[in-house]
Write a protein that holds these residues in place. Structure first.
Motif, mmCIF file in Angstrom:
data_model
loop_
_atom_site.group_PDB
_atom_site.id
_atom_site.type_symbol
_atom_site.label_atom_id
_atom_site.label_comp_id
_atom_site.label_asym_id
_atom_site.label_seq_id
_atom_site.Cartn_x
_atom_site.Cartn_y
_atom_site.Cartn_z
ATOM 1 N N VAL A 1 0.833 -1.191 0.000
ATOM 2 C CA VAL A 1 0.000 0.000 0.000
ATOM 3 C C VAL A 1 0.878 1.254 0.000
ATOM 4 C CG1 VAL A 1 -1.879 1.210 1.181
ATOM 5 C CG2 VAL A 1 -1.785 -1.291 1.235
ATOM 6 N N VAL A 2 1.951 1.217 0.799
ATOM 7 C CA VAL A 2 2.881 2.353 0.833
ATOM 8 C C VAL A 2 3.592 2.503 -0.512
ATOM 9 C CG1 VAL A 2 4.994 3.248 1.891
ATOM 10 C CG2 VAL A 2 3.188 2.269 3.329
ATOM 11 N N ALA A 3 4.032 1.385 -1.094
ATOM 12 C CA ALA A 3 4.692 1.452 -2.404
ATOM 13 C C ALA A 3 3.749 2.014 -3.464
ATOM 14 C CB ALA A 3 5.208 0.070 -2.810
ATOM 15 N N ASP A 4 2.482 1.594 -3.436
ATOM 16 C CA ASP A 4 1.502 2.157 -4.371
ATOM 17 C C ASP A 4 1.377 3.665 -4.166
ATOM 18 O OD1 ASP A 4 0.898 -0.186 -5.672
ATOM 19 O OD2 ASP A 4 -1.004 -0.540 -4.632
ATOM 20 N N LEU B 1 12.371 8.363 -7.846
ATOM 21 C CA LEU B 1 11.765 7.038 -7.695
ATOM 22 C C LEU B 1 11.657 6.398 -9.070
ATOM 23 C CD1 LEU B 1 10.384 4.857 -5.942
ATOM 24 C CD2 LEU B 1 8.206 6.024 -6.397
ATOM 25 N N LEU B 2 12.417 5.333 -9.286
ATOM 26 C CA LEU B 2 12.473 4.710 -10.607
ATOM 27 C C LEU B 2 11.339 3.729 -10.845
ATOM 28 C CD1 LEU B 2 16.323 3.968 -10.781
ATOM 29 C CD2 LEU B 2 15.086 5.974 -11.643
ATOM 30 N N GLY B 3 10.845 3.108 -9.792
ATOM 31 C CA GLY B 3 9.790 2.121 -9.960
ATOM 32 C C GLY B 3 9.461 1.467 -8.639
ATOM 33 N N ILE B 4 8.395 0.648 -8.626
ATOM 34 C CA ILE B 4 7.975 -0.063 -7.413
ATOM 35 C C ILE B 4 7.746 -1.538 -7.739
ATOM 36 C CG2 ILE B 4 6.910 2.032 -6.476
ATOM 37 C CD1 ILE B 4 4.157 0.753 -7.104
ATOM 38 N N ARG C 1 -9.665 0.605 -7.476
ATOM 39 C CA ARG C 1 -10.195 1.973 -7.516
ATOM 40 C C ARG C 1 -9.870 2.713 -6.221
ATOM 41 N NH1 ARG C 1 -16.308 2.776 -9.257
ATOM 42 N NH2 ARG C 1 -15.321 2.507 -11.321
ATOM 43 N N GLU C 2 -10.079 2.071 -5.059
ATOM 44 C CA GLU C 2 -9.806 2.738 -3.796
ATOM 45 C C GLU C 2 -8.315 3.002 -3.623
ATOM 46 O OE1 GLU C 2 -11.681 1.495 -0.216
ATOM 47 O OE2 GLU C 2 -13.477 0.781 -1.222
ATOM 48 N N GLN C 3 -7.477 2.133 -4.163
ATOM 49 C CA GLN C 3 -6.031 2.341 -4.076
ATOM 50 C C GLN C 3 -5.509 3.252 -5.193
ATOM 51 O OE1 GLN C 3 -5.511 1.467 -0.867
ATOM 52 N NE2 GLN C 3 -3.491 0.941 -1.592
ATOM 53 N N ARG C 4 -6.380 3.643 -6.087
ATOM 54 C CA ARG C 4 -6.046 4.579 -7.175
ATOM 55 C C ARG C 4 -4.802 4.131 -7.931
ATOM 56 N NH1 ARG C 4 -5.183 8.731 -3.368
ATOM 57 N NH2 ARG C 4 -4.027 9.890 -4.955
ATOM 58 N N THR C 5 -4.789 2.865 -8.278
ATOM 59 C CA THR C 5 -3.631 2.327 -8.994
ATOM 60 C C THR C 5 -3.490 2.937 -10.388
ATOM 61 O OG1 THR C 5 -4.980 0.454 -9.745
ATOM 62 C CG2 THR C 5 -3.689 0.138 -7.738
ATOM 63 N N ALA C 6 -4.589 3.403 -10.954
ATOM 64 C CA ALA C 6 -4.520 4.013 -12.286
ATOM 65 C C ALA C 6 -3.735 5.314 -12.269
ATOM 66 C CB ALA C 6 -5.926 4.263 -12.825
ATOM 67 N N SER D 1 2.325 6.458 -11.923
ATOM 68 C CA SER D 1 2.977 6.834 -13.180
ATOM 69 C C SER D 1 4.357 6.217 -13.360
ATOM 70 C CB SER D 1 3.093 8.365 -13.269
ATOM 71 O OG SER D 1 3.832 8.884 -12.172
ATOM 72 N N VAL D 2 4.878 5.555 -12.336
ATOM 73 C CA VAL D 2 6.195 4.918 -12.462
ATOM 74 C C VAL D 2 6.001 3.450 -12.832
ATOM 75 C CG1 VAL D 2 7.167 6.505 -10.754
ATOM 76 C CG2 VAL D 2 6.339 4.243 -10.023
ATOM 77 N N PRO D 3 7.030 2.782 -13.349
ATOM 78 C CA PRO D 3 6.904 1.352 -13.656
ATOM 79 C C PRO D 3 6.541 0.528 -12.420
ATOM 80 C CG PRO D 3 8.849 2.259 -14.708
ATOM 81 C CD PRO D 3 8.331 3.327 -13.796
ATOM 82 N N VAL D 4 5.650 -0.419 -12.612
ATOM 83 C CA VAL D 4 5.164 -1.286 -11.529
ATOM 84 C C VAL D 4 5.517 -2.732 -11.843
ATOM 85 C CG1 VAL D 4 3.142 -2.133 -10.288
ATOM 86 C CG2 VAL D 4 3.251 0.276 -11.002
ATOM 87 N N ALA D 5 6.104 -3.418 -10.867
ATOM 88 C CA ALA D 5 6.397 -4.849 -10.985
ATOM 89 C C ALA D 5 5.580 -5.603 -9.944
ATOM 90 C CB ALA D 5 7.885 -5.101 -10.777
ATOM 91 N N VAL D 6 5.074 -6.756 -10.312
ATOM 92 C CA VAL D 6 4.221 -7.560 -9.437
ATOM 93 C C VAL D 6 4.691 -9.004 -9.460
ATOM 94 C CG1 VAL D 6 1.898 -8.494 -9.089
ATOM 95 C CG2 VAL D 6 2.191 -6.074 -9.695
#
Length: 445
Positions: free
Chosen positions: A231-234, A244-247, A374-379, A382-387
């Motif tokens: 949640v903090v990384a998001d 910040l290069l990415g999360i 939606r609640e976490q506003r992931t949209a 703007s940085v690269p996201v890895a999962v």
């Protein structure tokens, strides 16, 4: 400290704090900081004092540990559960065995010695002391990485991953995949300070982490987390601070609005879900119906539940063991994933710091569904996201949902072992995931 009322004013405060920190040098002459009380420091102007990074040393007083053992010995146990499984909660025989060992055979000093063998520090950000581990790689051009723990975890859950991350050549990796690792305790957790005002939610923590990384001299870095760390990384991904290069997250927020609506109403899953999506729905529905009471309590009444946890070691142990059993990749038997000592290290940390209540307030501060895209506003990230998806996670995020939720998704991988406590259960595997996920970003340092 006065309450900061808006994200804009908080960001301004953080930027000023970070600017004041530039050029300051860590010096051992400021002395060490005790686990339970800071040593006296030389007087300094408030802004400069807040920017200092002081060495940190853990030593829990003998009388605190003796009091713990006395309380364990005096435990008043409830009657045994009336079922043959864990549907009523932690089984009496399991928790009695763990608590008896806690009071007679467990040795906190071993955990303390391991912690003190690591480079640990404390610094003040926005009026709260932030304690953190900072291990630099011996390899040149290591990528700075800040890792955020969750609940009921702590920096101890990340301890075993430090070696594979900072010294990859000793663990089958390449020198060019090395990280400098920063592992802070969130405000209200572990040896960090307990906020005395409201507002310390994931957004504010994310801003503070950026101050911390820049205070350490890092102009470019990446962020990782599971549970609250995700949640903090998001939040940091939405804030997208310079550098910040990415999360990377291992508990992504991917649940689409229509699925979230069905879950909230207890309705059947929406039509047209794939097999993976339906399995994710069923896992979440099971959590909401049978396993979410802990969160409802902490979201609505963290202070009330804290009185019992602060007074009863057995209550504290059962509260946390319940989640070790449910969230490790262990079929409900957490000792298949973690040792008794590992679990008790974490439980004892919460006990000796008396942080059950202060840590629970993070739920009250956030008060939303951390799986809901939606609640976490992931949209807005703007940085690269890895999962990385671990099979024993609370729910296995389907690739389809993940791609819809994170427009900047740059890496997605499902692994075949490990659970919610990824760094604790599978430190080598998590390190390999982070090497792969962040490899394309290194050239931006």
């Amino acid at each position: 400290m006065s309450t900061v009322s808006t994200p804009q004013t908080r960001r301004s405060s953080f930027v000023k704090s970070a600017t004041a920190a530039l050029g300051l040098v860590m010096a051992a002459t400021f002395g060490s900081v005790s686990a339970l009380a800071a040593t006296d420091q030389p007087a300094a102007p408030a802004a400069a004092q807040d920017a200092l990074i002081r060495p940190f040393h853990v030593h829990v007083p003998d009388e605190t540990l003796a009091d713990l053992r006395r309380r364990i010995a005096a435990t008043r146990w409830p009657d045994k559960e009336t079922v043959a499984d864990q549907t009523q909660g932690v089984q009496e025989a399991k928790i009695q065995e763990l608590v008896q060992y806690w009071g007679t055979g467990y040795d906190w000093r071993k955990a303390e010695a391991r912690l003190n063998a690591l480079p640990m520090f404390v610094t003040t950000i926005d009026g709260v002391d932030i304690q953190f581990i900072h291990v630099k790689s011996r390899h040149p051009n290591a990528l700075p990485l800040i890792i955020t723990h969750g609940w009921p975890g702590s920096p101890l859950e990340i301890e075993k991953a430090i070696g594979p991350l900072t010294d990859p050549t000793a663990y089958g990796g390449r020198a060019e995949d090395a990280f400098d690792v920063v592992i802070p305790s969130m405000p209200g957790y572990g040896f960090s300070g307990k906020p005395t005002d409201t507002g310390w939610g994931p957004e504010r923590i994310g801003l503070a982490w950026d101050v911390l990384m820049k205070r350490l001299g890092y102009q470019h870095y990446v962020s990782q987390g599971g549970d609250w760390g995700s949640v903090v990384a998001d939040a940091m991904g939405r804030q997208a601070p310079a550098g910040l290069l990415g999360i990377h997250v291992n508990m992504p927020a991917t649940v689409p609005p229509d699925v979230a609506k069905a879950l909230g109403s207890g309705a059947p899953p929406p039509r047209g879900l794939s097999g993976a999506e339906k399995a994710a729905y069923e896992s979440l529905a099971d959590l909401y119906k049978k396993g979410g009471g802990y969160a409802a309590m902490m979201v609505t009444r963290p202070q009330t539940e804290g009185y019992g946890l602060a007074d009863s070691p057995a209550g504290q142990a059962a509260w946390m063991y319940d989640k070790f059993a449910a969230w490790t990749y262990s079929g409900g038997d957490p000792e298949r994933a973690l040792t008794k000592d590992e679990m008790l290290d974490d439980i004892t940390l919460y006990w000796v710091t008396n942080t059950s209540t202060s840590s629970a307030r993070l739920y009250w501060e956030n008060n939303n569904n951390n799986f809901n895209a939606r609640e976490q506003r992931t949209a807005d990230i703007s940085v690269p996201v890895a999962v990385t998806v671990f099979p024993g996670e609370i729910y296995r995020a389907p690739r389809s949902w993940t791609e819809r939720s994170y427009p900047t998704l740059s890496y997605f991988h499902e692994v075949d072992k490990g659970g919610h406590f990824a760094a604790w259960e599978q430190p080598q595997l998590l390190a390999e995931e982070l090497r792969a996920a962040f490899r394309p970003l290194r050239r931006q340092q």
